[in-house]
Design a protein around this motif. Structure first.
Motif, PDB file in Angstrom:
ATOM      1  N   ALA A 141       0.828  -1.201   0.000  1.00 46.99           N
ATOM      2  CA  ALA A 141       0.000   0.000   0.000  1.00 46.99           C
ATOM      3  C   ALA A 141       0.866   1.256   0.000  1.00 46.99           C
ATOM      4  O   ALA A 141       0.581   2.227  -0.693  1.00 46.99           O
ATOM      5  CB  ALA A 141      -0.929   0.004   1.202  1.00 46.99           C
ATOM      6  N   SER A 142       1.959   1.204   0.769  1.00 49.09           N
ATOM      7  CA  SER A 142       2.869   2.349   0.827  1.00 49.09           C
ATOM      8  C   SER A 142       3.564   2.562  -0.502  1.00 49.09           C
ATOM      9  O   SER A 142       3.771   3.686  -0.948  1.00 49.09           O
ATOM     10  CB  SER A 142       3.898   2.127   1.945  1.00 49.09           C
ATOM     11  N   ALA A 143       3.914   1.437  -1.157  1.00 50.47           N
ATOM     12  CA  ALA A 143       4.594   1.539  -2.443  1.00 50.47           C
ATOM     13  C   ALA A 143       3.688   2.149  -3.500  1.00 50.47           C
ATOM     14  O   ALA A 143       4.133   2.939  -4.335  1.00 50.47           O
ATOM     15  CB  ALA A 143       5.064   0.152  -2.882  1.00 50.47           C
ATOM     16  N   ARG A 144       2.399   1.806  -3.467  1.00 48.12           N
ATOM     17  CA  ARG A 144       1.474   2.355  -4.444  1.00 48.12           C
ATOM     18  C   ARG A 144       1.237   3.844  -4.230  1.00 48.12           C
ATOM     19  O   ARG A 144       1.119   4.610  -5.180  1.00 48.12           O
ATOM     20  CB  ARG A 144       0.139   1.614  -4.364  1.00 48.12           C
ATOM     21  N   SER A 145       1.178   4.252  -2.950  1.00 44.12           N
ATOM     22  CA  SER A 145       0.879   5.656  -2.675  1.00 44.12           C
ATOM     23  C   SER A 145       2.095   6.549  -2.827  1.00 44.12           C
ATOM     24  O   SER A 145       1.996   7.698  -3.231  1.00 44.12           O
ATOM     25  CB  SER A 145       0.295   5.807  -1.264  1.00 44.12           C
ATOM     26  N   ASP A 146       3.293   6.029  -2.479  1.00 38.61           N
ATOM     27  CA  ASP A 146       4.502   6.855  -2.488  1.00 38.61           C
ATOM     28  C   ASP A 146       5.480   6.475  -3.585  1.00 38.61           C
ATOM     29  O   ASP A 146       6.580   7.018  -3.653  1.00 38.61           O
ATOM     30  CB  ASP A 146       5.228   6.741  -1.140  1.00 38.61           C
ATOM     31  N   SER A 147       5.059   5.532  -4.447  1.00 34.33           N
ATOM     32  CA  SER A 147       5.960   5.035  -5.501  1.00 34.33           C
ATOM     33  C   SER A 147       7.261   4.531  -4.895  1.00 34.33           C
ATOM     34  O   SER A 147       8.351   4.744  -5.428  1.00 34.33           O
ATOM     35  CB  SER A 147       6.258   6.147  -6.526  1.00 34.33           C
ATOM     36  N   GLY A 148       7.136   3.847  -3.760  1.00 33.96           N
ATOM     37  CA  GLY A 148       8.321   3.317  -3.092  1.00 33.96           C
ATOM     38  C   GLY A 148       8.739   1.997  -3.708  1.00 33.96           C
ATOM     39  O   GLY A 148       8.476   0.930  -3.153  1.00 33.96           O
TER      40      GLY A 148
END
Length: 634
Positions: free
Chosen positions: A494-501
């Motif tokens: 979820a963090s990767a999708r929101s922050d392009s992590g």
């Protein structure tokens, strides 16, 4: 109620005490009719002019110089004979549905035929039955109820057959043609088109329900009820669902009421057992004609009454075809006295097995027509929906029976494994059942706990269930680690999708083992595919705490990212980004420990220990009791 008056003279029959009856006239009596303890002091002439039998009996008594005639075997007894005697005297007598059959049988006994006198009693009663009684709904039922005490006369006179045919014909007509009164107390009748029964100040006529007749017929005893219902079914104009409703109403009237108390108190239940077996015999064959809950009530009654295996097997098969319509309360059938437990789990397992076999795909049928293929696809969709419903039902049932302290763990596991993995979209209910079983059975060995928890797929737990599992002291350590891991994977994704992590996402996915070179390994493989747990593959309590800290930091990340510019560090980096990078640094060490057990299967293993005795780091082994701090960690 229909009635018929016979005669015109006033009734001058009088009673003296409880056993003497006579006619109050100036003419002395010359014959005594004895019926049991009751004696009638009457006159020969009016009686002999109407009754062929009395003529023979009086002639026989005259030869013996005896004025008393005994006819104690007359059907209907003294009351029925009194009606016949009043008719002979021409006195006013009223016939109705309650006394007409007894009078008819007594007249047949006395041989009051047309050959003796025109317009005799038999003829008049037959006209009344045909023109009035058999044409009236409730009168036919009343007469049918009175036939049992008048056997075999009522059967030989075919009154029973006439009543049954009349009742069945009326029950089979279109409800819109019903114009007579009936009993209907189960629910409030709905008016036409679902509108209020009063419209514009004028009362509207209510629609007659299709099952309008079932309550009136439920007053019949089973032998007559069975004959009526078979006749209704034979006419073929009544829907199967209405037949099923009739049986349900009858079962609640005669079978289910106070059944458990009657069995526990040792009351003779032969009559109830006969009712149960007749209801099972009468059940319509069409699926959905009776509810699954009603079938389960019948099965429970069959167990309590110790009915034959034929009836129980019949019910099990029927329930198995529509188990998706049951509720958990319906499945909680008490165990019999011979079983050591609270609930009859074996019976439910037989039902689930029947359901699975009924919905199994054999893959052997071939179809050429496109319409048939469409029908198969539709059936497959319905079957899939049913399996999902049954999987949820079984998991909820497991949560209830888990409270039974005498339930063996192998039986719990066997029932849970009867449901295919594809039928469980979520494992929250299964987790609840497992947790309840662990709570009620604290003496389980580590191997039993391991096998029990192996039923659960941590990837299919909701966030709420994961939060509960992380703080659950009853779960084995490896299960907690798995829950933390997959919760972290979800949070990281979820963090990767929101922050392009992309760095965090690739770091997580690179640590997941791949199967067949394409897909990632399942959570269950980490807990159940290895027969033993390796010490080198079990994270320490500090690792778990690190996971929890990462999870908490991730949960707080959203609020940190939404804060003001004061949350930016000296290098101009967002704190949440720094936290994410810290997670990436911690992930390899802990995840490698999580999965290292898979690469060391069979080395220094122990069946009941979650940590190998030969662990390379004894201090980590000693640190495992620190799991007690989980309760205070969120």
């Amino acid at each position: 109620m229909k009635h018929m008056k016979l005669g015109s003279k006033p009734d001058v029959f009088q009673t003296e005490g409880s056993n003497i009856r006579f006619v109050a006239t100036e003419l002395a009596t010359d014959i005594v009719i004895s019926i049991g303890d009751v004696k009638f002091y009457l006159h020969k002439f009016p009686l002999l002019s109407k009754s062929s039998r009395l003529q023979r009996l009086v002639a026989s008594s005259n030869q013996e110089s005896d004025d008393e005639v005994n006819i104690s075997d007359i059907p209907g007894g003294a009351s029925a004979f009194e009606i016949c005697a009043k008719f002979c005297y021409g006195m006013i007598v009223t016939l109705n549905a309650y006394n007409v059959l007894a009078a008819r049988c007594a007249a047949e006994y006395l041989e009051m035929f047309e050959t003796i006198d025109k317009g005799n009693l038999i003829y008049k009663i037959d006209v009344f039955l045909t023109s009035s009684i058999f044409r009236t709904w409730k009168d036919s039922i009343i007469v049918l109820q009175s036939t049992k005490s008048l056997l075999p006369w009522s059967e030989n006179l075919k009154v029973i057959n006439h009543c049954i045919d009349s009742i069945a014909s009326k029950a089979s007509i279109d409800p819109s043609e019903v114009e007579w009164s009936y009993t209907y107390n189960r629910k409030k009748l709905q008016s036409k088109n679902g509108v209020d029964s009063h419209w514009n100040g004028v009362r509207m006529q209510q629609m007659v329900p299709k099952d309008w007749w079932v309550e009136d017929l439920s007053e019949l005893e089973m032998d007559l009820y069975k004959r009526v219902l078979l006749t209704i079914k034979a006419k073929g104009r009544t829907p199967a669902v209405v037949i099923g409703e009739a049986l349900r109403v009858y079962a609640f009237r005669w079978l289910f009421g106070s059944l458990e108390d009657a069995v526990s108190n040792g009351i003779d239940c032969t009559k109830r057992r006969a009712v149960l077996e007749s209801i099972v015999f009468l059940l319509p064959t069409e699926k959905g004609s009776v509810s699954c809950g009603f079938l389960l009530k019948l099965l429970n009654a069959a167990c309590l009454l110790e009915s034959g295996e034929f009836y129980r097997d019949n019910l099990v098969k029927r329930i198995g075809t529509q188990l998706d319509g049951a509720s958990v309360a319906d499945l909680l059938i008490p165990a019999t006295s011979a079983e050591n437990g609270v609930y009859n789990v074996d019976l439910i397992m037989a039902i689930v097995e029947q359901f699975m076999s009924h919905h199994s795909d054999n893959g052997k049928m071939t179809f050429q027509d496109d319409d048939e293929i469409v029908e198969v696809e539709k059936f497959a969709s319905v079957s899939s929906t049913s399996k999902l419903a049954v999987a949820k039902l079984v998991d909820e049932y497991l949560g209830e029976i888990a409270k039974d302290p005498n339930l063996p763990v192998l039986k719990f596991i066997a029932l849970a494994e009867m449901v295919s993995a594809s039928s469980r979209q979520m494992h929250d209910e299964l987790y609840h059942a497992i947790d309840m079983y662990l709570k009620e059975h604290p003496s389980l060995s580590k191997s039993e706990k391991k096998r029990l928890c192996g039923l659960m797929d941590c990837k299919k737990l909701s966030q709420e269930a994961c939060m509960h599992a992380v703080q659950n002291e009853r779960l084995p350590l490896r299960v907690v680690v798995q829950v933390l891991f997959f919760e972290q994977v979800r949070a990281s994704a979820a963090s990767a999708r929101s922050d392009s992590g992309a760095d965090l996402s690739s770091a997580v996915h690179s640590l997941l083992p791949r199967e067949n070179g394409n897909s990632y390994g399942s959570s269950r493989s980490a807990a159940t595919t290895t027969t033993e747990e390796e010490g080198s593959g079990v994270p320490t309590s500090s690792d778990i705490n690190s996971f929890r800290s990462m999870r908490l930091a991730n949960n707080c990340g959203g609020s940190e990212r939404s804060s003001t510019s004061s949350d930016i560090n000296k290098n101009g980096e967002d704190k949440s980004t720094t936290t994410g990078k810290a997670k990436v640094m911690l992930m390899p060490k802990m995840l490698s420990k999580l999965w290292s057990g898979k690469t060391h299967v069979g080395e220094n293993s122990s069946s009941d220990a979650s940590v190998s005795p030969g662990s390379a780091n004894p201090e980590e082994v000693k640190s495992t009791p620190s799991r007690n701090t989980r309760q205070s960690t969120s």
